[in-house]
Design a protein around this motif. Structure first.
Motif, PDB file in Angstrom:
ATOM      1  N   ASN A  27      -6.693 -17.775 -30.182  1.00 32.91           N
ATOM      2  CA  ASN A  27      -7.450 -19.027 -30.257  1.00 32.91           C
ATOM      3  C   ASN A  27      -7.057 -19.790 -31.518  1.00 32.91           C
ATOM      4  O   ASN A  27      -6.521 -19.210 -32.461  1.00 32.91           O
ATOM      5  CB  ASN A  27      -8.960 -18.724 -30.321  1.00 32.91           C
ATOM      6  CG  ASN A  27      -9.447 -18.018 -29.094  1.00 32.91           C
ATOM      7  OD1 ASN A  27      -9.486 -18.591 -28.023  1.00 32.91           O
ATOM      8  ND2 ASN A  27      -9.820 -16.749 -29.244  1.00 32.91           N
ATOM      9  N   PRO A  28      -7.384 -21.088 -31.546  1.00 32.47           N
ATOM     10  CA  PRO A  28      -7.125 -21.847 -32.783  1.00 32.47           C
ATOM     11  C   PRO A  28      -7.976 -21.306 -33.927  1.00 32.47           C
ATOM     12  O   PRO A  28      -9.103 -20.844 -33.720  1.00 32.47           O
ATOM     13  CB  PRO A  28      -7.541 -23.276 -32.443  1.00 32.47           C
ATOM     14  CG  PRO A  28      -7.813 -23.307 -30.985  1.00 32.47           C
ATOM     15  CD  PRO A  28      -7.943 -21.906 -30.492  1.00 32.47           C
ATOM     16  N   THR A  29      -7.440 -21.380 -35.130  1.00 33.94           N
ATOM     17  CA  THR A  29      -8.181 -20.956 -36.314  1.00 33.94           C
ATOM     18  C   THR A  29      -9.409 -21.848 -36.464  1.00 33.94           C
ATOM     19  O   THR A  29      -9.309 -23.061 -36.329  1.00 33.94           O
ATOM     20  CB  THR A  29      -7.296 -21.080 -37.570  1.00 33.94           C
ATOM     21  OG1 THR A  29      -6.138 -20.279 -37.381  1.00 33.94           O
ATOM     22  CG2 THR A  29      -8.025 -20.636 -38.818  1.00 33.94           C
ATOM     23  N   PRO A  30     -10.572 -21.250 -36.735  1.00 29.49           N
ATOM     24  CA  PRO A  30     -11.772 -22.085 -36.944  1.00 29.49           C
ATOM     25  C   PRO A  30     -11.545 -23.078 -38.083  1.00 29.49           C
ATOM     26  O   PRO A  30     -10.785 -22.809 -39.019  1.00 29.49           O
ATOM     27  CB  PRO A  30     -12.849 -21.059 -37.333  1.00 29.49           C
ATOM     28  CG  PRO A  30     -12.351 -19.745 -36.857  1.00 29.49           C
ATOM     29  CD  PRO A  30     -10.859 -19.823 -36.886  1.00 29.49           C
ATOM     30  N   ASP A  31     -12.223 -24.225 -37.985  1.00 28.56           N
ATOM     31  CA  ASP A  31     -12.082 -25.250 -39.030  1.00 28.56           C
ATOM     32  C   ASP A  31     -12.451 -24.713 -40.405  1.00 28.56           C
ATOM     33  O   ASP A  31     -11.839 -25.059 -41.395  1.00 28.56           O
ATOM     34  CB  ASP A  31     -12.954 -26.468 -38.712  1.00 28.56           C
ATOM     35  CG  ASP A  31     -12.428 -27.251 -37.520  1.00 28.56           C
ATOM     36  OD1 ASP A  31     -11.210 -27.162 -37.226  1.00 28.56           O
ATOM     37  OD2 ASP A  31     -13.234 -27.945 -36.883  1.00 28.56           O
ATOM     38  N   SER A  32     -13.487 -23.876 -40.451  1.00 24.85           N
ATOM     39  CA  SER A  32     -13.919 -23.289 -41.710  1.00 24.85           C
ATOM     40  C   SER A  32     -14.007 -21.763 -41.545  1.00 24.85           C
ATOM     41  O   SER A  32     -15.062 -21.240 -41.174  1.00 24.85           O
ATOM     42  CB  SER A  32     -15.276 -23.860 -42.132  1.00 24.85           C
ATOM     43  OG  SER A  32     -15.727 -23.185 -43.291  1.00 24.85           O
ATOM     44  N   PRO A  33     -12.913 -21.060 -41.833  1.00 20.66           N
ATOM     45  CA  PRO A  33     -12.939 -19.595 -41.698  1.00 20.66           C
ATOM     46  C   PRO A  33     -14.028 -18.952 -42.553  1.00 20.66           C
ATOM     47  O   PRO A  33     -14.624 -17.959 -42.160  1.00 20.66           O
ATOM     48  CB  PRO A  33     -11.552 -19.154 -42.160  1.00 20.66           C
ATOM     49  CG  PRO A  33     -10.688 -20.353 -42.016  1.00 20.66           C
ATOM     50  CD  PRO A  33     -11.591 -21.542 -42.219  1.00 20.66           C
ATOM     51  N   LYS A  34     -14.326 -19.558 -43.714  1.00 20.88           N
ATOM     52  CA  LYS A  34     -15.373 -19.030 -44.587  1.00 20.88           C
ATOM     53  C   LYS A  34     -16.723 -19.056 -43.868  1.00 20.88           C
ATOM     54  O   LYS A  34     -17.429 -18.046 -43.819  1.00 20.88           O
ATOM     55  CB  LYS A  34     -15.432 -19.851 -45.877  1.00 20.88           C
ATOM     56  CG  LYS A  34     -16.591 -19.497 -46.786  1.00 20.88           C
ATOM     57  CD  LYS A  34     -16.633 -20.452 -47.966  1.00 20.88           C
ATOM     58  CE  LYS A  34     -17.923 -20.313 -48.739  1.00 20.88           C
ATOM     59  NZ  LYS A  34     -18.041 -21.318 -49.800  1.00 20.88           N
ATOM     60  N   SER A  35     -17.087 -20.195 -43.311  1.00 22.47           N
ATOM     61  CA  SER A  35     -18.355 -20.314 -42.592  1.00 22.47           C
ATOM     62  C   SER A  35     -18.379 -19.394 -41.386  1.00 22.47           C
ATOM     63  O   SER A  35     -19.406 -18.783 -41.074  1.00 22.47           O
ATOM     64  CB  SER A  35     -18.578 -21.756 -42.129  1.00 22.47           C
ATOM     65  OG  SER A  35     -18.714 -22.596 -43.236  1.00 22.47           O
ATOM     66  N   TYR A  36     -17.254 -19.300 -40.706  1.00 21.55           N
ATOM     67  CA  TYR A  36     -17.140 -18.428 -39.542  1.00 21.55           C
ATOM     68  C   TYR A  36     -17.408 -16.979 -39.943  1.00 21.55           C
ATOM     69  O   TYR A  36     -18.148 -16.268 -39.267  1.00 21.55           O
ATOM     70  CB  TYR A  36     -15.736 -18.586 -38.955  1.00 21.55           C
ATOM     71  CG  TYR A  36     -15.533 -17.961 -37.606  1.00 21.55           C
ATOM     72  CD1 TYR A  36     -15.839 -18.650 -36.444  1.00 21.55           C
ATOM     73  CD2 TYR A  36     -15.011 -16.674 -37.486  1.00 21.55           C
ATOM     74  CE1 TYR A  36     -15.644 -18.090 -35.192  1.00 21.55           C
ATOM     75  CE2 TYR A  36     -14.807 -16.098 -36.245  1.00 21.55           C
ATOM     76  CZ  TYR A  36     -15.125 -16.812 -35.105  1.00 21.55           C
ATOM     77  OH  TYR A  36     -14.925 -16.247 -33.871  1.00 21.55           O
ATOM     78  N   LEU A  37     -16.830 -16.541 -41.071  1.00 22.61           N
ATOM     79  CA  LEU A  37     -17.040 -15.175 -41.559  1.00 22.61           C
ATOM     80  C   LEU A  37     -18.497 -14.940 -41.951  1.00 22.61           C
ATOM     81  O   LEU A  37     -19.078 -13.903 -41.613  1.00 22.61           O
ATOM     82  CB  LEU A  37     -16.116 -14.883 -42.743  1.00 22.61           C
ATOM     83  CG  LEU A  37     -14.665 -14.603 -42.398  1.00 22.61           C
ATOM     84  CD1 LEU A  37     -13.789 -14.687 -43.650  1.00 22.61           C
ATOM     85  CD2 LEU A  37     -14.523 -13.234 -41.736  1.00 22.61           C
TER      86      LEU A  37
END
Length: 165
Positions: A50-60
């Motif tokens: 999948n595409p990388t989330p816009d904000s990997p930090k928030s996703y984590l």
């Protein structure tokens, strides 16, 4: 087109803050590490297809948050404590606190060995200056000097680091 993700950099930046964040909900260090590590693995797996989330930090942070809730559902006592903690502070405040705690621990880790040892024995372990002096085989005055220097250094380092970068 799929974006690549630098999981190593994300891990170095957010592992400690995420562990501190999870510690607000979970009391077991091993379970905290499993949750945080599992979140990084899930993010990496997700980004493979999948595409990388816009904000990997928030996703984590969201993933760790959800996994903490899942982990506490099995133990009613933990669930009550989780509910109390969730209502005590907004999520953004918890994130900011965990980042501050990570900065504090990084600053503590950078102290000279003796200062760090005295600081941890005093603040973490609750030992008196006399007990520390006896254990380290130094004078009480030296204990006070190490503690004063350590606290001054921490104040300066934490003050230099703003949460609102």
């Amino acid at each position: 087109m799929k974006q690549s993700i630098d999981i190593d950099t994300l891990f170095r930046l957010y592992y400690k803050p995420l562990c501190l964040y999870a510690a607000r909900f979970i009391g077991d260090d091993q379970e905290i590490e499993d949750i945080v590590q599992g979140s990084f693995i899930s993010l990496w797996d997700y980004c493979q297809t999948n595409p990388t989330p816009d904000s990997p930090k928030s996703y984590l942070y969201r993933m760790v948050h959800n996994r903490c809730i899942d982990a506490t559902r099995h133990d009613a006592k933990k669930a009550v404590r989780l509910d109390e903690r969730l209502h005590d502070a907004p999520e953004q405040e918890l994130v900011e606190r965990s980042l501050l705690h990570a900065r504090l621990w990084n600053a503590i880790d950078s102290l000279p060995h003796k200062q760090k040892e005295v600081l941890l024995m005093s603040k973490r372990d609750g030992m008196t200056a006399a007990d520390i002096a006896e254990k380290m085989k130094i004078s009480k005055n030296t204990v006070h000097n190490h503690l004063t220097k350590a606290l001054d250094t921490l104040r300066k380092k934490i003050k230099k680091t703003s949460l609102f970068k």
